[in-house]
Design a protein around this motif. Structure first.
Motif, mmCIF file in Angstrom:
data_model
loop_
_atom_site.group_PDB
_atom_site.id
_atom_site.type_symbol
_atom_site.label_atom_id
_atom_site.label_comp_id
_atom_site.label_asym_id
_atom_site.label_seq_id
_atom_site.Cartn_x
_atom_site.Cartn_y
_atom_site.Cartn_z
ATOM 1 N N SER A 1 -11.990 4.844 -1.630
ATOM 2 C CA SER A 1 -12.502 4.435 -0.316
ATOM 3 C C SER A 1 -14.020 4.505 -0.370
ATOM 4 N N HIS B 1 -7.428 -5.088 1.271
ATOM 5 C CA HIS B 1 -7.854 -3.802 1.824
ATOM 6 C C HIS B 1 -6.736 -3.201 2.675
ATOM 7 N N ALA B 2 -6.557 -1.889 2.520
ATOM 8 C CA ALA B 2 -5.547 -1.209 3.329
ATOM 9 C C ALA B 2 -6.115 -0.847 4.702
ATOM 10 N N HIS B 3 -5.264 -0.935 5.703
ATOM 11 C CA HIS B 3 -5.491 -0.513 7.096
ATOM 12 C C HIS B 3 -6.255 -1.536 7.928
ATOM 13 N N GLU C 1 -10.440 2.282 8.442
ATOM 14 C CA GLU C 1 -9.156 2.867 8.836
ATOM 15 C C GLU C 1 -9.173 3.433 10.253
ATOM 16 N N ASP D 1 2.142 3.026 3.198
ATOM 17 C CA ASP D 1 1.115 4.038 2.955
ATOM 18 C C ASP D 1 1.771 5.289 2.361
ATOM 19 N N HIS E 1 -9.230 1.352 0.583
ATOM 20 C CA HIS E 1 -9.039 1.602 2.013
ATOM 21 C C HIS E 1 -10.273 1.099 2.757
ATOM 22 N N HIS F 1 0.837 -1.218 0.000
ATOM 23 C CA HIS F 1 0.000 0.000 0.000
ATOM 24 C C HIS F 1 0.858 1.248 0.000
#
Ligand SMILES: [Zn+2]
Length: 445
Positions: A203, A264-266, A232, A317, A229, A63
């Protein structure tokens, strides 16, 4: 491409099925692949001495927003939470164009290379002033990193109740058409691929439900991966509950955003049910510990995710929320944060290293990377543990995460040397840095 023999490593960390660590071993690279690993190998090709070095698979970054290397340490964004931070930075990002996107990508990717990364993803979700995804693809190809760019997007601007200014959002039909264009032009699904394109609406709070659904349908039709995202921070969860009437996991599941082709990020705020959902569906997570600290988002439940069988990888990130881009630094931070949350035995240095290498390859769907074994791609990081940072270390492998060094000595991607003796050798980095600083000054303007 000929052969390269990496000779006499202190330890080779293989990340193979039994996580073997080979002392005093050699490694032979041939035609972009690992040809052999073991003691006393021979070659007529180039020899790289690895005495005093630990050799690991190249680290994988899952990411990033490379363009943000142009907005590090921006005063108005230094101490804000996610939504306020975004609102400070959007107007600055809106001034960028193709040159900013290309140069900032080279800076971000060079920084990753020097910290052990051989494969990086990028999430580019705004295309101001004629910028295109290929501005980053060309930058990565020149530097020589394996690249998984994702065609991001924002479609709900301020006038529709969204967060980004209207000038940074695109029409949804134009977004989908450009996704098709870049996948057709640049995506290589083959083994050893140097470029795999993903589809990545920014997002849930910057695109519509319809775009999320259509993006998933398109990605499946094209056989490419999906990225966004998710969950988060607390604001993100509240937004989901208020706007969609459900938690992020439910939202993702309803719109086709779970599965082994999704990461998916976070995921800082995933609850037990969502962790179970991700494990069952083999959905991946890009854990970004420094960014989560920087924005005060919280500590992602990585221990619980890993114990449940969720695929977890690391991400630096964007450099506006880190503001560094050290991937080995993220491995250390991932380990430390799990210990803050769960105690000193919650994550070992070796597990952090595994997440940074093998874990990243698994999340990006790259069984050909992340492991040092014959037949795998020749993506290798060589760390000199004979210097200051690890002086006195009893365990050179754990030392990589616990002590350092913070930078690699040599780095090979697909058998090509990108870093030699601590210097990037594929591009004129001092000149790139000079250009980057000039572009940053113009943005400050
Ligand atoms: Zn991000």
């Amino acid at each position: 491409m000929g052969e390269i023999l990496i000779r006499g490593a202190e330890v080779i960390v293989t990340m193979d099925g039994t996580r073997r660590e080979l002392k005093g071993a050699d490694l032979l690279l041939r035609d972009g692949q690992i040809a052999a690993v073991g003691p006393r190998l021979e070659s007529t090709g180039e020899v790289v001495e690895a005495k005093g070095c630990v050799v690991t698979p190249g680290l994988v970054n899952t990411h990033h927003h490379l363009y943000q290397t142009l907005t590090r340490a921006v005063p108005g964004g230094q101490d804000a939470l996610l939504f306020g931070w975004l609102q400070t930075l959007y107007p600055i990002w809106a001034k960028m164009g193709p040159e900013e996107i290309r140069v900032s990508a080279q800076v971000g990717l060079a920084e990753l290379a020097l910290t052990g990364c051989t494969t990086s993803s990028d999430h580019l979700y705004m295309y101001p002033n004629g910028a295109r995804l290929e501005d980053t693809i060309h930058a990565a190809a020149e530097l020589g990193l394996r690249f998984h760019p994702t065609r991001g997007a924002m479609s709900i601007g301020e006038s529709d109740g969204g967060l980004p200014p209207d000038s940074l959002v695109e029409r949804e039909d134009a977004i989908l058409n450009d996704c098709i264009r870049v996948v057709d032009a640049f995506h290589d699904a083959g083994e050893g691929s140097m470029c795999r394109v993903g589809i990545a609406p920014c997002s849930p709070f910057s695109v519509s439900r319809e775009l999320m659904r259509d993006a998933a349908l398109l990605a499946r039709d094209k056989g490419v991966m999906l990225h966004t995202h998710l969950a988060e921070n607390d604001e993100d969860i509240s937004y989901s509950l208020e706007q969609f009437g459900c938690r992020p996991g439910q939202y993702a599941e309803d719109l086709g955003w779970t599965g082994e082709d999704v990461w998916h990020a976070h995921c800082v705020k995933l609850d037990a049910g969502e962790i179970d959902l991700f494990a069952r569906t083999k959905t991946g997570v890009a854990h970004c510990p420094c960014s989560n600290c920087r924005l005060g988002s919280g500590i992602a439940p990585v221990r619980q995710m890993r114990d449940a069988g969720v695929k977890v990888a690391l991400g630096v990130d964007g450099s506006a929320s880190n503001d560094a881009g050290s991937l080995i630094g993220e491995a250390r931070m991932a380990m430390l944060l799990q210990r803050v949350q769960n105690g000193a035995d919650a994550m070992a240095a070796r597990e952090a290293l595994e997440i940074a290498t093998l874990g990243g390859a698994q999340v990006l769907g790259r069984p050909d990377c992340g492991v040092i074994a014959p037949g795998k791609r020749a993506d290798v990081a060589i760390w000199d543990v004979s210097g200051l940072e690890a002086a006195g270390a009893w365990d050179p492998v754990a030392a990589l995460v616990l002590c350092g060094p913070p930078k690699v000595k040599h780095l090979f991607v697909e058998g090509r040397q990108v870093v030699r003796d601590g210097q990037v050798v594929t591009i004129d980095l001092p000149r790139v840095i000079e250009t980057q600083n000039r572009l940053a000054a113009r943005l400050m303007g």
